[in-house]
Design a protein around this motif. Sequence first.
Motif, PDB file in Angstrom:
ATOM      1  N   GLY A  11       6.475  42.773  53.642  1.00 23.48           N
ATOM      2  CA  GLY A  11       5.916  43.654  54.587  1.00 23.48           C
ATOM      3  C   GLY A  11       4.066  43.926  54.102  1.00 23.48           C
ATOM      4  N   ALA A  12       3.288  43.955  54.835  1.00 22.03           N
ATOM      5  CA  ALA A  12       2.001  44.315  54.766  1.00 22.03           C
ATOM      6  C   ALA A  12       1.605  45.697  54.287  1.00 22.03           C
ATOM      7  N   VAL A  13       0.952  46.182  53.296  1.00 18.57           N
ATOM      8  CA  VAL A  13       0.479  47.241  53.193  1.00 18.57           C
ATOM      9  C   VAL A  13      -1.204  47.509  53.547  1.00 18.57           C
ATOM     10  N   ARG A  14      -1.421  48.458  54.140  1.00 18.64           N
ATOM     11  CA  ARG A  14      -2.692  48.450  54.958  1.00 18.64           C
ATOM     12  C   ARG A  14      -3.537  49.847  54.556  1.00 18.64           C
ATOM     13  N   ALA A  15      -4.629  49.495  54.188  1.00 20.58           N
ATOM     14  CA  ALA A  15      -5.655  50.689  53.771  1.00 20.58           C
ATOM     15  C   ALA A  15      -5.571  51.983  54.914  1.00 20.58           C
ATOM     16  N   ALA A  16      -5.301  52.903  54.455  1.00 13.82           N
ATOM     17  CA  ALA A  16      -5.047  54.024  55.449  1.00 13.82           C
ATOM     18  C   ALA A  16      -6.547  54.584  55.997  1.00 13.82           C
ATOM     19  N   ALA A  17      -7.458  54.308  55.696  1.00 14.44           N
ATOM     20  CA  ALA A  17      -8.786  54.495  56.046  1.00 14.44           C
ATOM     21  C   ALA A  17      -9.885  53.481  55.151  1.00 14.44           C
ATOM     22  N   THR A  45      -6.858  57.316  48.133  1.00 15.29           N
ATOM     23  CA  THR A  45      -5.456  56.985  48.460  1.00 15.29           C
ATOM     24  C   THR A  45      -4.903  55.944  47.496  1.00 15.29           C
ATOM     25  N   VAL A  46      -3.753  56.135  47.084  1.00 17.76           N
ATOM     26  CA  VAL A  46      -2.872  55.314  46.244  1.00 17.76           C
ATOM     27  C   VAL A  46      -1.780  54.524  46.693  1.00 17.76           C
ATOM     28  N   TYR A  47      -1.913  53.203  46.335  1.00 20.16           N
ATOM     29  CA  TYR A  47      -0.644  52.283  47.038  1.00 20.16           C
ATOM     30  C   TYR A  47      -0.027  51.704  45.819  1.00 20.16           C
ATOM     31  N   GLY A  48       1.213  52.141  45.442  1.00 23.50           N
ATOM     32  CA  GLY A  48       1.646  51.500  44.280  1.00 23.50           C
ATOM     33  C   GLY A  48       3.257  50.809  44.568  1.00 23.50           C
ATOM     34  N   ASN A  49       3.856  50.052  43.470  1.00 22.59           N
ATOM     35  CA  ASN A  49       5.024  49.382  43.529  1.00 22.59           C
ATOM     36  C   ASN A  49       4.657  48.022  44.508  1.00 22.59           C
ATOM     37  N   ALA A  82     -14.265  45.761  45.908  1.00 26.06           N
ATOM     38  CA  ALA A  82     -14.272  45.467  47.332  1.00 26.06           C
ATOM     39  C   ALA A  82     -14.487  46.456  48.410  1.00 26.06           C
ATOM     40  N   GLN A  83     -15.127  46.320  49.434  1.00 21.77           N
ATOM     41  CA  GLN A  83     -15.200  47.406  50.687  1.00 21.77           C
ATOM     42  C   GLN A  83     -14.075  46.859  51.208  1.00 21.77           C
ATOM     43  N   VAL A  84     -13.365  47.752  51.911  1.00 27.06           N
ATOM     44  CA  VAL A  84     -12.154  47.608  52.635  1.00 27.06           C
ATOM     45  C   VAL A  84     -12.260  48.400  53.963  1.00 27.06           C
ATOM     46  N   SER A  85     -11.753  47.933  55.095  1.00 29.83           N
ATOM     47  CA  SER A  85     -11.805  48.582  56.509  1.00 29.83           C
ATOM     48  C   SER A  85     -10.380  49.370  56.709  1.00 29.83           C
ATOM     49  N   ALA A  86     -10.323  50.408  57.499  1.00 27.40           N
ATOM     50  CA  ALA A  86      -9.421  50.826  57.925  1.00 27.40           C
ATOM     51  C   ALA A  86      -8.146  50.031  58.669  1.00 27.40           C
ATOM     52  N   GLY A  87      -7.037  49.680  58.031  1.00 29.83           N
ATOM     53  CA  GLY A  87      -6.013  48.975  58.673  1.00 29.83           C
ATOM     54  C   GLY A  87      -6.000  47.482  58.151  1.00 29.83           C
TER      55      GLY A  87
END
Length: 236
Positions: free
Chosen positions: A150-156, A183-187, A197-202
């Motif tokens: 499954g993909a993990v997406r930037a929340a903002a 925001t933190v995305y672990g595991n 890198a700059q990331v966009s929401a989603g």
Amino acid sequence: MTQTRHDIEPGRRRALGLLLAAAAAVAAGCGTTGGPVPDGYYRVERGDTLYSIARKHRRSVRDLTRWNSDITSPSQIEVGQLIRVRPPGGASGSASAGQAVTDTPRVDSGPASRPPASSIRLQWPADGRVTAGFAPPASKGLSIAVPANGAVRAAAAGRAIHVGNLRGYGMLVIVKHSDDWLTVYGNLDQPLVTEGAQVSAGQDVGRMGASPSELHFEVRGNGKPVDPAAYLPSRG
């Protein structure tokens, strides 16, 4: 073996708190100042953290904060700053290389006592049901059961200020959204962004493993964990 929230010990949560503070400091770094470096000192370079400087010089973070009166918090270092890495006045150091890795100062990672001045609107970082909610001190965020691969997406929208492994959190991506919010995305099994890198929401920032596993998701305001449910939309 997949690590879950049960594997995250108090010391490891403190390590994340230190990492967040230091990463935010580097992300907000200023210009470099030149000049010779006196014996027993080190000049901070872009990408340094107090933790990495301590390890490089076989010291502990506690030593460095004790020898540098202008450092009252691990987040208070800037690019170009001179840091004393040898004890002044013949005082003896207290840590070996191994201690430098583990002897980090306690970082209060409890719920924020006051909310940040700004607000933030988030979207869900992954598909899947929530298996554990925000319940400090045991759980500083949400555990989300994500389908295989499954993909993990930037929340903002924001900037990736850390991409790498942290003991107890596995592969970790931290996104800074503003001076107030992270925001933190672990595991994760695999990161899909690079540090800086700059990331966009989603936007996809990571991917989970080939078997179903749990994403560890935290929201931090002013560096302290807050309940993500307060900032996420209802799933109906």
